[in-house]
Enzyme design. Sequence first.
Site: not given
Length: 258
Positions: A55, A127
């Site tokens: 992220d 991610e």
Amino acid sequence: MTRTEEQQRKVEEAQRIIGRDFDDPDILLSAITHPSATEGKPVKFSYERLEFLGDSILGAIVANEAFHEYPELDEGGLTRIKVALVSGTSLAEVAEKLGFADVIVFGSSERGTGRRGLHSALENVYEAVVAALFLDSGIAGAQAFVRRTLIPKMSVEMAREPENPKSALQEKLQEEGITPTYKLVETQGPPHDRTFVSQVFAGMKALASGMGRTKKEAESQAAKTALDALGFTKASKADKAKAKREKKQSRTEKKNKG
């Protein structure tokens, strides 16, 4: 680590999709493994920890790309582009088009429920793959993947209007020199069917909380509630825009009469 036939097949397919053979395939296996497939095992065997790292890396890559691609945009416009591009919906769409839905390793409990969390899993796996690439081949590997798969979705139109409540709230608070922060305060339900509760803060002050099937959805709901509580609703924006138009029209009429 010994891999099952299914795991080996899915790792090979994931490498084909990504376009790279990993020096450490075990990192990639963790990135595509849903938590429901690792019950009773350490957290490192699923994508949860990698998702956390990915992220941050993804956000930095997208911010860098937008910064250099649109030199005319201010901080608000760049923020809107970044938030829109790394949203859960955006990442899930890209991951699905790439074919990640077929390589995710699910546990038996998740298979039996019809994969209720597939949308969330796709977002998380994207991610996690970014993080796995970073760990296996450095920032260049992660950057190449993001540039090929996600950056083509980037457009200047994303900068014109807030794409979601998080972007709108950040714009408003930054007018006062405040950057909102989010904290996950509660996780409910089993690994394959989780509900997240997040709070949004302005400095040390908690503004609101929100609930969702993903962390990003919970944060978005928290931001929406905060916007409503602070009076930054769509209706108030419309009223301001209307007042601005009326003021402009009044000036024009006075000028014509003069």
